[in-house]
Design a protein around this motif. Structure first.
Motif, PDB file in Angstrom:
ATOM      1  N   SER A  13      83.854  71.013  40.045  1.00  0.00           N
ATOM      2  CA  SER A  13      83.965  70.826  41.495  1.00  0.00           C
ATOM      3  C   SER A  13      82.613  70.494  42.121  1.00  0.00           C
ATOM      4  N   GLY A  14      81.588  70.402  41.279  1.00  0.00           N
ATOM      5  CA  GLY A  14      80.259  70.074  41.783  1.00  0.00           C
ATOM      6  C   GLY A  14      79.432  71.279  42.181  1.00  0.00           C
ATOM      7  N   THR A  15      79.963  72.479  41.972  1.00  0.00           N
ATOM      8  CA  THR A  15      79.215  73.693  42.272  1.00  0.00           C
ATOM      9  C   THR A  15      78.759  74.335  40.968  1.00  0.00           C
ATOM     10  N   SER A  16      77.532  74.794  40.935  1.00  0.00           N
ATOM     11  CA  SER A  16      76.971  75.365  39.708  1.00  0.00           C
ATOM     12  C   SER A  16      77.107  76.883  39.711  1.00  0.00           C
ATOM     13  N   ILE A  17      78.346  77.340  39.714  1.00  0.00           N
ATOM     14  CA  ILE A  17      78.575  78.792  39.765  1.00  0.00           C
ATOM     15  C   ILE A  17      79.335  79.301  38.552  1.00  0.00           C
ATOM     16  N   ALA A  18      79.499  78.449  37.547  1.00  0.00           N
ATOM     17  CA  ALA A  18      80.247  78.872  36.357  1.00  0.00           C
ATOM     18  C   ALA A  18      79.587  80.070  35.679  1.00  0.00           C
ATOM     19  N   LEU A  37      90.011  80.409  20.174  1.00  0.00           N
ATOM     20  CA  LEU A  37      89.989  79.048  20.708  1.00  0.00           C
ATOM     21  C   LEU A  37      89.929  79.045  22.230  1.00  0.00           C
ATOM     22  N   LEU A  38      90.717  79.909  22.852  1.00  0.00           N
ATOM     23  CA  LEU A  38      90.745  79.962  24.320  1.00  0.00           C
ATOM     24  C   LEU A  38      89.407  80.435  24.881  1.00  0.00           C
ATOM     25  N   SER A  39      88.884  81.512  24.329  1.00  0.00           N
ATOM     26  CA  SER A  39      87.609  82.030  24.842  1.00  0.00           C
ATOM     27  C   SER A  39      86.484  81.031  24.610  1.00  0.00           C
ATOM     28  N   SER A  40      86.514  80.330  23.473  1.00  0.00           N
ATOM     29  CA  SER A  40      85.464  79.350  23.174  1.00  0.00           C
ATOM     30  C   SER A  40      85.580  78.118  24.062  1.00  0.00           C
ATOM     31  N   LEU A  41      86.808  77.710  24.356  1.00  0.00           N
ATOM     32  CA  LEU A  41      87.016  76.567  25.241  1.00  0.00           C
ATOM     33  C   LEU A  41      86.461  76.856  26.633  1.00  0.00           C
ATOM     34  N   LEU A  42      86.812  78.008  27.178  1.00  0.00           N
ATOM     35  CA  LEU A  42      86.343  78.354  28.522  1.00  0.00           C
ATOM     36  C   LEU A  42      84.832  78.578  28.533  1.00  0.00           C
ATOM     37  N   PHE A  43      84.324  79.200  27.495  1.00  0.00           N
ATOM     38  CA  PHE A  43      82.886  79.395  27.368  1.00  0.00           C
ATOM     39  C   PHE A  43      82.163  78.049  27.383  1.00  0.00           C
ATOM     40  N   SER A  44      82.705  77.075  26.652  1.00  0.00           N
ATOM     41  CA  SER A  44      82.099  75.746  26.572  1.00  0.00           C
ATOM     42  C   SER A  44      82.140  75.040  27.920  1.00  0.00           C
ATOM     43  N   LEU A  45      83.281  75.086  28.581  1.00  0.00           N
ATOM     44  CA  LEU A  45      83.420  74.421  29.876  1.00  0.00           C
ATOM     45  C   LEU A  45      82.446  74.999  30.900  1.00  0.00           C
ATOM     46  N   GLY A  46      82.162  76.282  30.781  1.00  0.00           N
ATOM     47  CA  GLY A  46      81.218  76.910  31.693  1.00  0.00           C
ATOM     48  C   GLY A  46      79.791  76.446  31.482  1.00  0.00           C
ATOM     49  N   HIS A  47      79.532  75.783  30.353  1.00  0.00           N
ATOM     50  CA  HIS A  47      78.188  75.292  30.043  1.00  0.00           C
ATOM     51  C   HIS A  47      78.044  73.788  30.284  1.00  0.00           C
ATOM     52  N   ILE A  48      79.060  73.172  30.839  1.00  0.00           N
ATOM     53  CA  ILE A  48      79.030  71.716  30.981  1.00  0.00           C
ATOM     54  C   ILE A  48      77.966  71.286  31.994  1.00  0.00           C
ATOM     55  N   ALA A  49      77.263  70.230  31.647  1.00  0.00           N
ATOM     56  CA  ALA A  49      76.321  69.576  32.551  1.00  0.00           C
ATOM     57  C   ALA A  49      76.601  68.085  32.443  1.00  0.00           C
ATOM     58  N   PHE A  50      76.817  67.434  33.538  1.00  0.00           N
ATOM     59  CA  PHE A  50      77.323  66.063  33.486  1.00  0.00           C
ATOM     60  C   PHE A  50      76.248  65.070  33.082  1.00  0.00           C
TER      61      PHE A  50
END
Length: 214
Positions: A24-29, A149-162
């Motif tokens: 969403s463009g906010t860095s609060i993950a 798999l679920l915890s790793s997926l969400l963990f990964s998405l929280g580290h995304i930088a575009f």
């Protein structure tokens, strides 16, 4: 499968939602880690869990590290980091630039001690949140592999930088793999202190790799 309490379900939901916040463009993950820690200790107190049962037992670290089999899983994330950087050097140098751009303020030999301290704190915090709380609770509802798999997926998405799609995908893939490996360490020891060691070693190895390269 066991049922989980309302408090745990609220914590899991908030962490999952926050993992998508960067889209969403906010860095609060990163707040998902703080939420996970808060809910971990809240559930621990509510359910009156002893340290070993909660997934955070400092006294068990020595016993965990005496298991020869666990060292394979502790070192494997370091190996994966070497693989990711080695492949990037050969085929995707943009990935190295992408990582350095995000971390160059910390990539200094002069800041090494402070960086090591930060890496240790961050690793433990993420392991309490994502393994001792999130993975532990989800494992009560799902079999082991889907929970990992679920915890790793969400963990990964929280580290995304575009950035460039191929670079972002490459980065997320290796973050996901290492997260899965931390989850395996936690599963085998039921101790976030021990999975935090794997996490810390992986992060520290990346720092040294990049300091050496740049």
């Amino acid at each position: 499968m066991k049922k989980i309490g309302t408090l745990s379900l609220i914590g899991l939901t908030v962490m999952a939602v926050l993992s998508f916040a960067n889209f969403s463009g906010t860095s609060i993950a990163g707040l998902a880690v703080i939420i996970g820690i808060i809910f971990f200790f809240a559930v621990k107190k509510l359910e009156k869990q002893p340290a070993r049962a909660s997934g955070l037992d400092f006294r068990s670290i020595g016993r965990d590290l005496k298991k020869k089999s666990i060292w394979f899983w502790l070192i494997l994330p370091v190996v994966m980091n070497a693989v990711s950087i080695g492949l990037a050097l050969l085929f995707l140098p943009e990935y190295l630039e992408y990582v350095v751009a995000r971390t160059e303020a910390f990539l200094s030999w002069n800041l090494l001690f402070l960086m090591i301290l930060q890496l240790a704190v961050f690793a433990l915090g993420e392991e309490i949140a994502w393994r001792a709380f999130f993975q532990n609770q989800v494992s009560k509802m799902l079999p082991l592999v889907p929970a990992l798999l679920l915890s790793s997926l969400l963990f990964s998405l929280g580290h995304i930088a575009f950035g460039a799609p191929i670079v972002v995908a490459y980065d997320l893939f290796f973050v996901f793999v290492n997260s899965f490996l931390y989850g395996v360490v936690f599963y085998k020891t039921n101790n976030a202190w021990t999975s935090a060691i794997a996490h810390f070693l992986a992060n520290l190895s990346s720092v040294f790799f990049f300091l050496w390269i740049y």
